[in-house]
Design a protein around this motif. Structure first.
Motif, PDB file in Angstrom:
ATOM      1  N   ARG A 179       0.937  -1.235   0.032  1.00  0.00           N
ATOM      2  CA  ARG A 179      -0.113  -0.145  -0.090  1.00  0.00           C
ATOM      3  C   ARG A 179       0.947   1.247   0.161  1.00  0.00           C
ATOM      4  O   ARG A 179       1.748   1.280   0.765  1.00  0.00           O
ATOM      5  CB  ARG A 179      -0.942  -0.089   1.390  1.00  0.00           C
ATOM      6  CG  ARG A 179      -1.756  -1.206   1.429  1.00  0.00           C
ATOM      7  CD  ARG A 179      -2.670  -1.433   0.296  1.00  0.00           C
ATOM      8  NE  ARG A 179      -3.387  -2.868   0.387  1.00  0.00           N
ATOM      9  CZ  ARG A 179      -4.545  -2.767   1.054  1.00  0.00           C
ATOM     10  NH1 ARG A 179      -5.261  -1.615   1.572  1.00  0.00           N
ATOM     11  NH2 ARG A 179      -5.102  -4.034   1.116  1.00  0.00           N
TER      12      ARG A 179
ATOM     13  N   SER B  98      -2.885   4.482  -2.253  1.00  0.00           N
ATOM     14  CA  SER B  98      -3.939   4.106  -1.231  1.00  0.00           C
ATOM     15  C   SER B  98      -4.552   5.539  -0.632  1.00  0.00           C
ATOM     16  O   SER B  98      -5.807   5.579  -0.229  1.00  0.00           O
ATOM     17  CB  SER B  98      -3.723   3.166  -0.702  1.00  0.00           C
ATOM     18  OG  SER B  98      -3.565   1.990  -1.183  1.00  0.00           O
TER      19      SER B  98
ATOM     20  N   THR C 164      -5.419   2.158   6.094  1.00  0.00           N
ATOM     21  CA  THR C 164      -5.182   1.781   4.688  1.00  0.00           C
ATOM     22  C   THR C 164      -4.695   0.255   4.747  1.00  0.00           C
ATOM     23  O   THR C 164      -5.152  -0.291   3.859  1.00  0.00           O
ATOM     24  CB  THR C 164      -3.807   2.440   4.263  1.00  0.00           C
ATOM     25  OG1 THR C 164      -3.891   3.858   4.200  1.00  0.00           O
ATOM     26  CG2 THR C 164      -3.464   1.886   2.760  1.00  0.00           C
TER      27      THR C 164
ATOM     28  N   ASP D  90      -8.155  -1.502   5.140  1.00  0.00           N
ATOM     29  CA  ASP D  90      -9.097  -1.019   4.349  1.00  0.00           C
ATOM     30  C   ASP D  90     -10.610  -0.554   4.916  1.00  0.00           C
ATOM     31  O   ASP D  90     -11.571  -1.147   4.543  1.00  0.00           O
ATOM     32  CB  ASP D  90      -9.609  -2.242   3.510  1.00  0.00           C
ATOM     33  CG  ASP D  90      -8.836  -2.217   1.872  1.00  0.00           C
ATOM     34  OD1 ASP D  90      -8.524  -1.090   1.749  1.00  0.00           O
ATOM     35  OD2 ASP D  90      -8.754  -3.203   1.129  1.00  0.00           O
TER      36      ASP D  90
ATOM     37  N   THR E 234      -6.910   0.045  -5.872  1.00  0.00           N
ATOM     38  CA  THR E 234      -7.374   0.524  -4.596  1.00  0.00           C
ATOM     39  C   THR E 234      -8.739   1.602  -4.429  1.00  0.00           C
ATOM     40  O   THR E 234      -9.379   1.470  -5.756  1.00  0.00           O
ATOM     41  CB  THR E 234      -6.426   1.591  -4.308  1.00  0.00           C
ATOM     42  OG1 THR E 234      -6.533   2.819  -5.283  1.00  0.00           O
ATOM     43  CG2 THR E 234      -5.033   1.071  -4.330  1.00  0.00           C
ATOM     44  N   ARG E 235      -9.263   1.479  -3.585  1.00  0.00           N
ATOM     45  CA  ARG E 235     -10.658   2.418  -3.326  1.00  0.00           C
ATOM     46  C   ARG E 235     -10.533   3.571  -4.262  1.00  0.00           C
ATOM     47  O   ARG E 235     -11.477   4.233  -4.725  1.00  0.00           O
ATOM     48  CB  ARG E 235     -10.984   2.261  -1.925  1.00  0.00           C
ATOM     49  CG  ARG E 235     -10.907   1.168  -1.081  1.00  0.00           C
ATOM     50  CD  ARG E 235     -11.413   1.276   0.418  1.00  0.00           C
ATOM     51  NE  ARG E 235     -12.741   1.492   0.582  1.00  0.00           N
ATOM     52  CZ  ARG E 235     -13.609   0.501   0.842  1.00  0.00           C
ATOM     53  NH1 ARG E 235     -13.345  -0.819   0.969  1.00  0.00           N
ATOM     54  NH2 ARG E 235     -14.817   0.970   1.269  1.00  0.00           N
TER      55      ARG E 235
ATOM     56  N   GLN F  39      -8.714   4.375  -6.463  1.00  0.00           N
ATOM     57  CA  GLN F  39      -8.594   4.458  -7.808  1.00  0.00           C
ATOM     58  C   GLN F  39     -10.106   4.257  -8.449  1.00  0.00           C
ATOM     59  O   GLN F  39     -10.592   4.598  -9.441  1.00  0.00           O
ATOM     60  CB  GLN F  39      -8.024   3.203  -8.118  1.00  0.00           C
ATOM     61  CG  GLN F  39      -6.241   3.651  -8.591  1.00  0.00           C
ATOM     62  CD  GLN F  39      -5.632   2.556  -9.156  1.00  0.00           C
ATOM     63  OE1 GLN F  39      -5.941   1.352  -9.148  1.00  0.00           O
ATOM     64  NE2 GLN F  39      -4.884   2.916 -10.134  1.00  0.00           N
TER      65      GLN F  39
END
Length: 222
Positions: A79, A101, A120, A123, A201-202, A204
């Motif tokens: 990450r 991230s 991170t 998540d 990643t979230r 993204q």
């Protein structure tokens, strides 16, 4: 144990973060790199869980280094949390596009840095949610990817629901409560959405939604 690599061209700043990491019972520093090229070599050799990546460095920028370390084959990707001197920075947005991230400004408190690392890795949510969302909405362009409709229609109805809430910056717990699902089920859906949309990643996913104006492709709210 969360292993952390610090990448920064300021020895004093980097050593201070390294000492902070080493003082945490569940974290361990695996070294320091002073530029992007050294960062790539260190990631290959030490396989950290998290890379704290300065954006502006000699030899190779943090953006290029982020893209490179996340493209490494046959290894779990770390990450990447990018470090910047100013919050309203297009370079942070470009790092998000490259797969970072989260981001932190260099005047963040030690507690904020440690919390961002933990969030991170776990998540839990989009770290620095409001600031990250502002960056994305300000710098995103409509890139008109021709494959967007095909990829979006590969999502199931439930995955679309989850995607919509992720792009608002919600964490797994919040999504689970909103959709009356377990967090484990939400995590499974998020992994599937990431894979189907070609993101990692979230954040993204948020970038993808804004750049491709998702509401134009599916019957979702703008």
């Amino acid at each position: 144990m969360i292993t952390v690599l610090v990448v920064d061209d300021s020895p004093l700043f980097a050593s201070g973060i390294q000492m902070l990491i080493e003082a945490q019972p569940e974290m361990r520093s695996v070294g320091v790199a002073s530029n992007g090229t050294e960062a790539i070599a260190s990631v290959r050799a030490r396989r950290p869980d998290v890379v704290l990546m300065d954006l502006r460095m000699p030899v190779m920028s943090g953006i290029d280094a982020t893209r490179a370390v996340l493209a490494e084959p046959n290894a779990p990707a770390p990450r990447v949390i990018v470090l910047t001197t100013i919050q309203k920075d297009e370079a942070v947005y470009q790092a998000f596009r490259a797969g970072a991230s989260a981001f932190l400004t260099k005047d963040a408190t030690p507690a904020r840095l440690l919390a961002t690392i933990r969030d991170t890795v776990e998540d839990r949510e989009l770290p620095e949610r409001e600031a990250s969302m502002r960056l994305v909405t300000e710098f995103a362009d409509d890139r008109g990817d021709d494959g967007v409709r095909r990829r979006l229609h590969a999502l199931t109805a439930r995955e679309r629901d989850v995607f919509q809430l992720v792009t608002r910056g919600l964490g797994n717990g919040e999504i689970a409560a909103a959709l009356h699902l377990s967090e484990a089920t939400v995590k499974s859906h998020v992994r599937s959405v990431l894979a189907k949309l070609g993101t990692t990643t979230r954040v993204q996913l948020v970038v993808f939604a804004y750049e491709n104006q998702v509401h134009r492709h599916l019957d979702w709210p703008a």
